[in-house]
Design a protein around this motif. Structure first.
Motif, PDB file in Angstrom:
ATOM      1  N   MET A 197     -42.468  20.125 -14.171  1.00 29.92           N
ATOM      2  CA  MET A 197     -43.440  19.342 -13.401  1.00 29.92           C
ATOM      3  C   MET A 197     -44.853  19.827 -13.717  1.00 29.92           C
ATOM      4  O   MET A 197     -45.083  21.031 -13.824  1.00 29.92           O
ATOM      5  CB  MET A 197     -43.187  19.483 -11.902  1.00 29.92           C
ATOM      6  CG  MET A 197     -41.806  19.070 -11.423  1.00 29.92           C
ATOM      7  SD  MET A 197     -41.379  17.337 -11.692  1.00 29.92           S
ATOM      8  CE  MET A 197     -42.413  16.541 -10.469  1.00 29.92           C
TER       9      MET A 197
ATOM     10  N   VAL B   4     -45.021  12.592 -19.610  1.00 32.41           N
ATOM     11  CA  VAL B   4     -45.300  11.546 -18.627  1.00 32.41           C
ATOM     12  C   VAL B   4     -46.555  11.919 -17.853  1.00 32.41           C
ATOM     13  O   VAL B   4     -46.547  12.863 -17.057  1.00 32.41           O
ATOM     14  CB  VAL B   4     -44.125  11.354 -17.641  1.00 32.41           C
ATOM     15  CG1 VAL B   4     -44.388  10.146 -16.744  1.00 32.41           C
ATOM     16  CG2 VAL B   4     -42.809  11.213 -18.377  1.00 32.41           C
ATOM     17  N   ASP B   5     -47.643  11.185 -18.104  1.00 35.88           N
ATOM     18  CA  ASP B   5     -48.907  11.437 -17.406  1.00 35.88           C
ATOM     19  C   ASP B   5     -49.738  10.168 -17.498  1.00 35.88           C
ATOM     20  O   ASP B   5     -49.672   9.456 -18.486  1.00 35.88           O
ATOM     21  CB  ASP B   5     -49.652  12.611 -18.050  1.00 35.88           C
ATOM     22  CG  ASP B   5     -50.643  13.253 -17.084  1.00 35.88           C
ATOM     23  OD1 ASP B   5     -51.530  12.525 -16.580  1.00 35.88           O
ATOM     24  OD2 ASP B   5     -50.542  14.470 -16.848  1.00 35.88           O
TER      25      ASP B   5
ATOM     26  N   ILE C  56     -38.489  16.945 -20.419  1.00 35.05           N
ATOM     27  CA  ILE C  56     -39.564  16.085 -19.904  1.00 35.05           C
ATOM     28  C   ILE C  56     -40.673  16.953 -19.315  1.00 35.05           C
ATOM     29  O   ILE C  56     -40.404  17.881 -18.548  1.00 35.05           O
ATOM     30  CB  ILE C  56     -39.057  15.124 -18.804  1.00 35.05           C
ATOM     31  CG1 ILE C  56     -37.955  14.217 -19.354  1.00 35.05           C
ATOM     32  CG2 ILE C  56     -40.213  14.283 -18.252  1.00 35.05           C
ATOM     33  CD1 ILE C  56     -37.340  13.284 -18.319  1.00 35.05           C
TER      34      ILE C  56
ATOM     35  N   VAL D 137     -39.314  10.180  -9.742  1.00 35.62           N
ATOM     36  CA  VAL D 137     -38.660  10.164 -11.059  1.00 35.62           C
ATOM     37  C   VAL D 137     -37.669  11.330 -11.141  1.00 35.62           C
ATOM     38  O   VAL D 137     -36.514  11.153 -11.536  1.00 35.62           O
ATOM     39  CB  VAL D 137     -39.702  10.260 -12.197  1.00 35.62           C
ATOM     40  CG1 VAL D 137     -39.012  10.454 -13.553  1.00 35.62           C
ATOM     41  CG2 VAL D 137     -40.593   9.022 -12.222  1.00 35.62           C
ATOM     42  N   LEU D 138     -38.123  12.506 -10.737  1.00 36.72           N
ATOM     43  CA  LEU D 138     -37.274  13.697 -10.745  1.00 36.72           C
ATOM     44  C   LEU D 138     -36.018  13.480  -9.900  1.00 36.72           C
ATOM     45  O   LEU D 138     -34.899  13.760 -10.341  1.00 36.72           O
ATOM     46  CB  LEU D 138     -38.071  14.895 -10.212  1.00 36.72           C
ATOM     47  CG  LEU D 138     -37.312  16.207 -10.023  1.00 36.72           C
ATOM     48  CD1 LEU D 138     -36.814  16.751 -11.358  1.00 36.72           C
ATOM     49  CD2 LEU D 138     -38.206  17.231  -9.344  1.00 36.72           C
TER      50      LEU D 138
ATOM     51  N   GLY E 218     -43.967  11.330  -9.682  1.00 39.75           N
ATOM     52  CA  GLY E 218     -43.152  12.241 -10.474  1.00 39.75           C
ATOM     53  C   GLY E 218     -41.988  12.794  -9.672  1.00 39.75           C
ATOM     54  O   GLY E 218     -40.892  13.002 -10.193  1.00 39.75           O
TER      55      GLY E 218
ATOM     56  N   GLY F  98     -44.117   6.291 -13.864  1.00 42.71           N
ATOM     57  CA  GLY F  98     -42.729   6.623 -13.565  1.00 42.71           C
ATOM     58  C   GLY F  98     -41.721   5.609 -14.073  1.00 42.71           C
ATOM     59  O   GLY F  98     -40.662   5.972 -14.587  1.00 42.71           O
TER      60      GLY F  98
ATOM     61  N   ALA G  69     -41.260   6.016 -17.713  1.00 44.33           N
ATOM     62  CA  ALA G  69     -40.515   7.251 -17.979  1.00 44.33           C
ATOM     63  C   ALA G  69     -39.018   7.026 -17.801  1.00 44.33           C
ATOM     64  O   ALA G  69     -38.211   7.421 -18.649  1.00 44.33           O
ATOM     65  CB  ALA G  69     -41.001   8.360 -17.049  1.00 44.33           C
TER      66      ALA G  69
ATOM     67  N   ILE H  11     -36.662  19.623 -16.930  1.00 47.97           N
ATOM     68  CA  ILE H  11     -37.872  18.926 -16.476  1.00 47.97           C
ATOM     69  C   ILE H  11     -38.885  19.955 -15.982  1.00 47.97           C
ATOM     70  O   ILE H  11     -38.577  20.768 -15.111  1.00 47.97           O
ATOM     71  CB  ILE H  11     -37.558  17.916 -15.355  1.00 47.97           C
ATOM     72  CG1 ILE H  11     -36.586  16.846 -15.859  1.00 47.97           C
ATOM     73  CG2 ILE H  11     -38.851  17.268 -14.837  1.00 47.97           C
ATOM     74  CD1 ILE H  11     -36.097  15.869 -14.809  1.00 47.97           C
TER      75      ILE H  11
ATOM     76  N   LEU I 227     -43.455  16.266 -16.801  1.00 47.17           N
ATOM     77  CA  LEU I 227     -43.617  15.187 -15.827  1.00 47.17           C
ATOM     78  C   LEU I 227     -44.732  15.477 -14.828  1.00 47.17           C
ATOM     79  O   LEU I 227     -44.644  16.426 -14.055  1.00 47.17           O
ATOM     80  CB  LEU I 227     -42.275  15.016 -15.092  1.00 47.17           C
ATOM     81  CG  LEU I 227     -42.172  13.968 -14.002  1.00 47.17           C
ATOM     82  CD1 LEU I 227     -42.428  12.566 -14.544  1.00 47.17           C
ATOM     83  CD2 LEU I 227     -40.782  14.034 -13.354  1.00 47.17           C
TER      84      LEU I 227
END
Length: 123
Positions: free
Chosen positions: A80, A7-8, A49, A63-64, A60, A34, A37, A78, A51
């Motif tokens: 980051m 996810v970027d 993920i 989302v987290l 992000g 987001g 995602a 996940i 993220l």
């Protein structure tokens, strides 16, 4: 084959991470923000993920937080990613439940090793 969601919002980073993860033997799906995602996870959770924190729309961190608030995804690994290496962001990410935190630019081998280690823990 483990599935990694990248996810970027920066196409170059998505391409390089996608290539890197495919070379390491992972199936890769991507999202540019987001909302995408979260939709991707809802349609079939990946095994891990990557993220980015700075995303258009919801961040992000958001989302987290949403994924950690969902019992189905509390244990989803996940990592980051951020261009900002500020300690306060790192602490926030870890406090919200991130499994690891990587600052851009990063060592590609170190990132692959982190992904493999987290997936091995989860297996």
């Amino acid at each position: 084959m483990a599935k990694v969601l990248v996810v970027d919002d920066e196409p170059n980073i998505v391409l390089s991470l996608e290539f890197l993860m495919q070379q390491a033997g992972f199936e890769v799906v991507t999202a540019e923000d987001g909302e995408s995602a979260l939709a991707t996870v809802a349609n079939g959770a990946p095994d891990l993920i990557l993220l980015d924190i700075s995303l258009p729309g919801i961040s992000g961190f958001d989302v987290l937080e949403r994924l950690r608030g969902d019992p189905h995804h509390q244990r989803l690994p996940i990592i980051m990613l951020t261009a900002h290496g500020r300690e306060v962001e790192r602490e926030k990410g870890l406090a919200l439940g991130a499994d690891d935190y990587v600052t851009k630019p990063f060592s590609t081998q170190a990132l692959v090793d982190k992904v493999k280690a987290l997936l091995a823990e989860d297996a």
